[in-house]
Design a protein around this motif. Sequence first.
Motif, PDB file in Angstrom:
ATOM      1  N   ILE A 125       0.846  -1.192   0.000  1.00  0.00           N
ATOM      2  CA  ILE A 125       0.000   0.000   0.000  1.00  0.00           C
ATOM      3  C   ILE A 125       0.881   1.242   0.000  1.00  0.00           C
ATOM      4  CG2 ILE A 125      -1.809   1.273   1.197  1.00  0.00           C
ATOM      5  CD1 ILE A 125      -2.650  -1.371   2.494  1.00  0.00           C
ATOM      6  N   GLN A 126       0.734   2.060  -1.042  1.00  0.00           N
ATOM      7  CA  GLN A 126       1.509   3.288  -1.173  1.00  0.00           C
ATOM      8  C   GLN A 126       0.560   4.482  -1.113  1.00  0.00           C
ATOM      9  OE1 GLN A 126       3.155   1.974  -4.976  1.00  0.00           O
ATOM     10  NE2 GLN A 126       5.197   1.956  -4.059  1.00  0.00           N
ATOM     11  N   TRP A 185      -3.961  10.008   0.559  1.00  0.00           N
ATOM     12  CA  TRP A 185      -4.359   9.672  -0.801  1.00  0.00           C
ATOM     13  C   TRP A 185      -3.634   8.419  -1.249  1.00  0.00           C
ATOM     14  CZ3 TRP A 185      -7.584  13.743  -2.377  1.00  0.00           C
ATOM     15  CH2 TRP A 185      -7.449  14.932  -1.658  1.00  0.00           C
ATOM     16  N   LEU A 186      -4.360   7.502  -1.849  1.00  0.00           N
ATOM     17  CA  LEU A 186      -3.741   6.411  -2.573  1.00  0.00           C
ATOM     18  C   LEU A 186      -3.503   6.875  -4.013  1.00  0.00           C
ATOM     19  CD1 LEU A 186      -5.819   3.333  -1.330  1.00  0.00           C
ATOM     20  CD2 LEU A 186      -3.647   4.205  -0.441  1.00  0.00           C
ATOM     21  N   TYR A 187      -2.712   6.118  -4.730  1.00  0.00           N
ATOM     22  CA  TYR A 187      -2.422   6.499  -6.120  1.00  0.00           C
ATOM     23  C   TYR A 187      -3.564   6.015  -7.018  1.00  0.00           C
ATOM     24  CZ  TYR A 187       2.224   7.933  -4.663  1.00  0.00           C
ATOM     25  OH  TYR A 187       3.273   8.570  -4.040  1.00  0.00           O
ATOM     26  N   ASP A 188      -4.709   6.697  -6.871  1.00  0.00           N
ATOM     27  CA  ASP A 188      -5.886   6.424  -7.688  1.00  0.00           C
ATOM     28  C   ASP A 188      -6.703   7.712  -7.745  1.00  0.00           C
ATOM     29  OD1 ASP A 188      -7.396   6.622  -5.289  1.00  0.00           O
ATOM     30  OD2 ASP A 188      -7.278   4.466  -4.950  1.00  0.00           O
ATOM     31  N   ASP A 189      -7.882   7.631  -8.301  1.00  0.00           N
ATOM     32  CA  ASP A 189      -8.726   8.812  -8.476  1.00  0.00           C
ATOM     33  C   ASP A 189      -9.964   8.762  -7.583  1.00  0.00           C
ATOM     34  OD1 ASP A 189      -7.118   9.946 -10.575  1.00  0.00           O
ATOM     35  OD2 ASP A 189      -7.916   8.381 -11.910  1.00  0.00           O
ATOM     36  N   LEU A 190      -9.839   8.103  -6.434  1.00  0.00           N
ATOM     37  CA  LEU A 190     -11.003   7.889  -5.575  1.00  0.00           C
ATOM     38  C   LEU A 190     -11.076   8.855  -4.405  1.00  0.00           C
ATOM     39  CD1 LEU A 190     -11.096   3.973  -5.516  1.00  0.00           C
ATOM     40  CD2 LEU A 190     -12.304   5.564  -7.039  1.00  0.00           C
ATOM     41  N   GLY A 191     -10.213   9.849  -4.369  1.00  0.00           N
ATOM     42  CA  GLY A 191     -10.308  10.866  -3.330  1.00  0.00           C
ATOM     43  C   GLY A 191      -9.566  10.505  -2.055  1.00  0.00           C
TER      44      GLY A 191
END
Length: 354
Positions: A161-162, A176-182
Amino acid sequence: MDFHPSRHTLLPILVGSANDEFTLWEIGMHERLVSKPFKIWDLQACSTQFQSVVAKDSSMAVNRVAWSPDGHLIGVAFTKHLIHLNAYQHPNETRQVVEIEAHSGGVNDIAFSLPNKQLCAVTCGDDKLIRVWDMHGQKIYSFEGHEAPVYSVCHHDIGPIQFIFSTSVDGKIKAWLYDDLGSRVDYDAPGNWCTAMLYSADGTRLFSCGTSKQGETHLVKWNQSEGSIERSYSGFRKNPSGVVQGVVQFDTAQNQILAAGEDNQIKFWDVDNINMLTCIEADGGLPSLPRLRFNKEGNLLAVTTIDSGFKVLANADGLRSLLAFRSISCSYNARNSRPSQQGSLHLSGGVSQQ
């Protein structure tokens, strides 16, 4: 300031300054290896907004400097819009890699990360955004959700988990994770103002240090699983005037020591004890709120001085490292360096006091 993450044949430290340049110093030999004043690499590639800003006021300062994890790249964040990524070639060469107009307004922090083993630069700015860039200057992610300028970013990974912690000047902490989910979390920083976050060298402990608008400083250890404060460290001065003078800066060393700059001093704590271990004036000459930075091994500590320079303090192990290159009892030119005391040396080079 940022010490090189891995090089042992030299003891290089990267320094950003208020007079727009970044410099690279070799601590062991007391030499300035690189001095790069700011210049725009490609003005025509910049936005019309930025071109208008610099046409009215061309002054620029460095907000933050950072080494990439392998020490091959230098990241520089400026007070207006831009970041520069430079390649470093041992011992004293740098090469332009990419200029990025990262934010509208100041770029307040820069950090390197390796999501999915791809080297990226993480930035935050006055435009309330956090952005992730590849080494070609392409934007990979843009995180929105803060309601105030973003003050700092902290990248970390726990197993696969980054994620990125970000803090804004209204005292909000988001992750924030490295995605577009906020954003995945929404915490309030102690003091509800500017706060920076750091992990311990082994990645198991999370700390933050910040200052309130009333001038009260909070250095704390977080319980990551609960999102709560586990320990608050004592020893900071209560501001009698209630007028903020700036933000206390801190760092953590591999030997489980915390250090923070306040009252023209450096204050130290053991991470497992809330009571301050000691405080030192480092032979004097420190600003009210000195910036400071440990090297990777935790045996050298760089701290800014009021004469636009910095001192490097050493414990016994660090002193042996310094002496392995050259005796610190030599005499130096006033502009480059001068001896301070056994266990420290003093370098002048336009260090930012922001």
